[in-house]
Design an enzyme around this catalytic site. Structure first.
Site, PDB file in Angstrom:
ATOM      1  N   ASP A   1       0.812  -1.218   0.000  1.00  0.00           N
ATOM      2  CA  ASP A   1       0.000   0.000   0.000  1.00  0.00           C
ATOM      3  C   ASP A   1       0.845   1.267   0.000  1.00  0.00           C
ATOM      4  O   ASP A   1       2.068   1.211   0.183  1.00  0.00           O
ATOM      5  CB  ASP A   1      -0.961  -0.003   1.206  1.00  0.00           C
ATOM      6  CG  ASP A   1      -0.290  -0.437   2.506  1.00  0.00           C
ATOM      7  OD1 ASP A   1       0.941  -0.422   2.573  1.00  0.00           O
ATOM      8  OD2 ASP A   1      -1.017  -0.778   3.455  1.00  0.00           O
TER       9      ASP A   1
ATOM     10  N   HIS B   1      -7.056  -5.020   9.952  1.00  0.00           N
ATOM     11  CA  HIS B   1      -6.789  -4.745   8.539  1.00  0.00           C
ATOM     12  C   HIS B   1      -5.462  -5.356   8.085  1.00  0.00           C
ATOM     13  O   HIS B   1      -4.551  -5.547   8.884  1.00  0.00           O
ATOM     14  CB  HIS B   1      -6.895  -3.249   8.200  1.00  0.00           C
ATOM     15  CG  HIS B   1      -5.791  -2.376   8.671  1.00  0.00           C
ATOM     16  ND1 HIS B   1      -6.000  -1.050   9.015  1.00  0.00           N
ATOM     17  CD2 HIS B   1      -4.457  -2.586   8.830  1.00  0.00           C
ATOM     18  CE1 HIS B   1      -4.847  -0.506   9.359  1.00  0.00           C
ATOM     19  NE2 HIS B   1      -3.897  -1.408   9.263  1.00  0.00           N
TER      20      HIS B   1
ATOM     21  N   GLU C   1      -9.617  -2.099   5.081  1.00  0.00           N
ATOM     22  CA  GLU C   1     -10.266  -1.764   6.348  1.00  0.00           C
ATOM     23  C   GLU C   1     -11.555  -2.571   6.527  1.00  0.00           C
ATOM     24  O   GLU C   1     -12.143  -3.050   5.555  1.00  0.00           O
ATOM     25  CB  GLU C   1     -10.603  -0.265   6.354  1.00  0.00           C
ATOM     26  CG  GLU C   1      -9.382   0.656   6.271  1.00  0.00           C
ATOM     27  CD  GLU C   1      -8.639   0.804   7.594  1.00  0.00           C
ATOM     28  OE1 GLU C   1      -8.657  -0.138   8.420  1.00  0.00           O
ATOM     29  OE2 GLU C   1      -8.019   1.859   7.800  1.00  0.00           O
TER      30      GLU C   1
END
Ligand code: GLP
Length: 241
Positions: free
Chosen positions: A67, A138, A143
């Site tokens: 990410d 998460h 999420e």
């Protein structure tokens, strides 16, 4: 799931780094999926030590990170790009052209996500995916929510995540509210998954991840469906199990 009990954070870091090292030795041109957060910092430190001792070669390795914050440039010290360079890439003989993260500065989120999915596909797939665990379960920045999202997507970070990240930024306003993250399908397609978990504050969520219902309100619970997951956790994190 294979659960490996470590004495403490250092022991967790050494054990996890040894698993990654074994993967790199067995397949010197493997694709590693990498994670950020405070938990894997010790793992990266160990990998750097192994490299410095002449036991590891990163020259054939490709990496894809989970990410990146949206709207943060690579030279911002809080970007995950910066984190990876600081903790690993600048310290080993990896070819930077084969290290990939989502482009946080791409304003067109559909494009940023499609580009990243293409990059991951072009690597041929992740051999070993390293994961940390958020307090809300998460993985990457997937999420809690009503569904598991398959592909790379743009997320609005949970309030608890923004609070947890507050310590890294000078003010609340600077804390990013959005991020690009690999999706659950991509994570689940990794051949092997290695989860590192440390600290008593993660004990309740780790119990849910391993023994709870498989449901998107605890995104990491989906890992129960993967055939090759190793959790390396310290005693504090395993204290409720
Ligand atoms: C961030 C990252 C996650 C990471 C999580 C936990 O939200 N996007 O990939 O697992 O933090 O962080 P920490 O290891 O600092 O508890």
């Amino acid at each position: 799931m294979r659960i490996i009990r470590a004495k403490d954070y250092d022991d967790m870091s050494r054990k996890a780094a040894n698993i990654i090292s074994a993967q790199m030795i067995m397949k010197p041109n493997c694709v590693l999926g990498l994670a950020t957060g405070s938990t894997p910092i010790g793992v990266y430190g160990q990998l750097v030590s192994h490299y410095q001792e002449g036991d590891l070669d990163f020259s054939g390795i490709t990496t894809v990170n989970l990410d990146e914050y949206r709207g943060i440039s690579r030279d911002n010290e809080q970007s995950y790009y910066y984190f990876m360079h600081d903790n690993l890439f600048s310290k080993v003989n990896i070819d930077l052209k084969r290290t990939f993260l989502p482009d946080g500065m791409e304003p067109d989120s559909a494009k940023a996500c499609q580009d990243y999915d293409r990059v991951i596909a072009e690597t041929g797939g992740v051999d070993l995916q390293l994961l940390g665990l958020g307090h809300n379960g998460h993985i990457g920045f997937n999420e809690p929510g009503p569904i598991f999202k398959a592909q790379t997507h743009c997320v609005k970070l949970a309030e608890s995540t923004i609070k947890a990240n507050r310590r890294f930024f000078a003010s609340e306003e600077e804390v990013p509210k959005e991020a690009y993250t690999m999706g659950i399908k991509t994570i689940m397609q990794a051949k092997k998954i290695l989860v590192v978990v440390s600290g008593a504050d993660k004990a309740p969520i780790l119990k849910k991840v391993i023994y709870g219902e498989i449901a998107p309100d605890v995104q990491a619970s989906v890992l129960q469906l993967h055939g090759d997951v190793t959790v390396v956790a310290d005693e504090a994190a395993l204290s409720e199990i």
